[in-house]
Design a protein around this motif. Structure first.
Motif, PDB file in Angstrom:
ATOM      1  N   LYS A  37      -2.939  18.434  -0.895  1.00  0.00           N
ATOM      2  CA  LYS A  37      -4.350  18.299  -0.498  1.00  0.00           C
ATOM      3  C   LYS A  37      -4.775  16.850  -0.697  1.00  0.00           C
ATOM      4  O   LYS A  37      -4.478  16.247  -1.739  1.00  0.00           O
ATOM      5  N   LEU A  38      -5.491  16.299   0.279  1.00  0.00           N
ATOM      6  CA  LEU A  38      -5.982  14.933   0.164  1.00  0.00           C
ATOM      7  C   LEU A  38      -6.982  14.856  -0.984  1.00  0.00           C
ATOM      8  O   LEU A  38      -8.000  15.542  -0.989  1.00  0.00           O
ATOM      9  N   ALA A  39      -6.659  14.024  -1.970  1.00  0.00           N
ATOM     10  CA  ALA A  39      -7.521  13.866  -3.140  1.00  0.00           C
ATOM     11  C   ALA A  39      -8.317  12.569  -3.083  1.00  0.00           C
ATOM     12  O   ALA A  39      -9.371  12.463  -3.694  1.00  0.00           O
ATOM     13  N   GLY A  40      -7.802  11.581  -2.359  1.00  0.00           N
ATOM     14  CA  GLY A  40      -8.494  10.315  -2.266  1.00  0.00           C
ATOM     15  C   GLY A  40      -7.724   9.323  -1.434  1.00  0.00           C
ATOM     16  O   GLY A  40      -6.618   9.606  -0.956  1.00  0.00           O
ATOM     17  N   PHE A  41      -8.318   8.141  -1.260  1.00  0.00           N
ATOM     18  CA  PHE A  41      -7.690   7.121  -0.422  1.00  0.00           C
ATOM     19  C   PHE A  41      -8.205   5.738  -0.787  1.00  0.00           C
ATOM     20  O   PHE A  41      -9.250   5.598  -1.420  1.00  0.00           O
ATOM     21  N   ALA A  42      -7.440   4.735  -0.376  1.00  0.00           N
ATOM     22  CA  ALA A  42      -7.823   3.327  -0.507  1.00  0.00           C
ATOM     23  C   ALA A  42      -7.661   2.704   0.873  1.00  0.00           C
ATOM     24  O   ALA A  42      -6.540   2.579   1.372  1.00  0.00           O
TER      25      ALA A  42
ATOM     26  N   VAL B 210       1.568   9.596  -3.629  1.00  0.00           N
ATOM     27  CA  VAL B 210       0.803   8.556  -2.948  1.00  0.00           C
ATOM     28  C   VAL B 210       1.616   8.102  -1.752  1.00  0.00           C
ATOM     29  O   VAL B 210       2.809   7.814  -1.878  1.00  0.00           O
ATOM     30  N   ILE B 211       0.963   8.055  -0.585  1.00  0.00           N
ATOM     31  CA  ILE B 211       1.642   7.629   0.641  1.00  0.00           C
ATOM     32  C   ILE B 211       0.824   6.557   1.339  1.00  0.00           C
ATOM     33  O   ILE B 211      -0.393   6.498   1.191  1.00  0.00           O
ATOM     34  N   ASP B 212       1.501   5.735   2.106  1.00  0.00           N
ATOM     35  CA  ASP B 212       0.828   4.787   2.984  1.00  0.00           C
ATOM     36  C   ASP B 212       0.667   5.476   4.330  1.00  0.00           C
ATOM     37  O   ASP B 212       1.637   5.995   4.882  1.00  0.00           O
TER      38      ASP B 212
ATOM     39  N   LEU C 240      -0.570  -1.394  -4.932  1.00  0.00           N
ATOM     40  CA  LEU C 240      -0.262  -2.765  -5.329  1.00  0.00           C
ATOM     41  C   LEU C 240       1.246  -2.989  -5.466  1.00  0.00           C
ATOM     42  O   LEU C 240       1.752  -4.051  -5.102  1.00  0.00           O
ATOM     43  N   ASP C 241       1.965  -1.997  -5.973  1.00  0.00           N
ATOM     44  CA  ASP C 241       3.426  -2.106  -6.043  1.00  0.00           C
ATOM     45  C   ASP C 241       4.011  -2.233  -4.639  1.00  0.00           C
ATOM     46  O   ASP C 241       4.943  -3.008  -4.410  1.00  0.00           O
ATOM     47  N   THR C 242       3.458  -1.495  -3.704  1.00  0.00           N
ATOM     48  CA  THR C 242       3.926  -1.555  -2.310  1.00  0.00           C
ATOM     49  C   THR C 242       3.637  -2.934  -1.722  1.00  0.00           C
ATOM     50  O   THR C 242       4.489  -3.516  -1.037  1.00  0.00           O
ATOM     51  N   ALA C 243       2.439  -3.470  -1.980  1.00  0.00           N
ATOM     52  CA  ALA C 243       2.105  -4.814  -1.506  1.00  0.00           C
ATOM     53  C   ALA C 243       3.086  -5.836  -2.073  1.00  0.00           C
ATOM     54  O   ALA C 243       3.538  -6.742  -1.357  1.00  0.00           O
TER      55      ALA C 243
END
Length: 101
Positions: free
Chosen positions: A21-26, A5-7, A60-63
């Protein structure tokens, strides 16, 4: 399989990748010390693997690390926080009722 997971601030979203491969995003919007999560999406062929949970947990951990207040407009993010109460503190107390927390 490798999951990461990357920002991606240039696209205003956290991304989950499986074997690169891009699997999803928020998607998110940042304003001052707040991060508003707007939409979460996982590609159809990547569903059912828990990737959305990994994505939102990391976001959320990053936030938390960045000391950002979380505004969970995205229903998936709201549901994730409701199921993982250790993240409720990230949402400003005055917004708990607004987001059903």
């Amino acid at each position: 399989m490798t999951t990461v997971v990357i920002d991606n601030p240039s696209a205003s979203r956290f991304e989950v990748r499986e074997d690169e491969k891009l699997a999803g995003f928020a998607e998110y919007h940042v304003f001052k010390d707040e991060i508003a999560f707007l939409h979460t999406e996982i590609g159809e062929r990547f569903g059912g693997r828990g990737l959305a949970g990994q994505l939102i947990g990391t976001a959320l951990d990053t936030a938390r690390e960045r000391r950002q207040k979380v505004l969970p407009y995205c229903p998936f993010v709201r549901g994730y926080i409701a199921k993982h109460p250790e993240y409720t503190e990230l949402v400003p107390r005055e917004d708990h009722a607004r987001f059903g927390l």
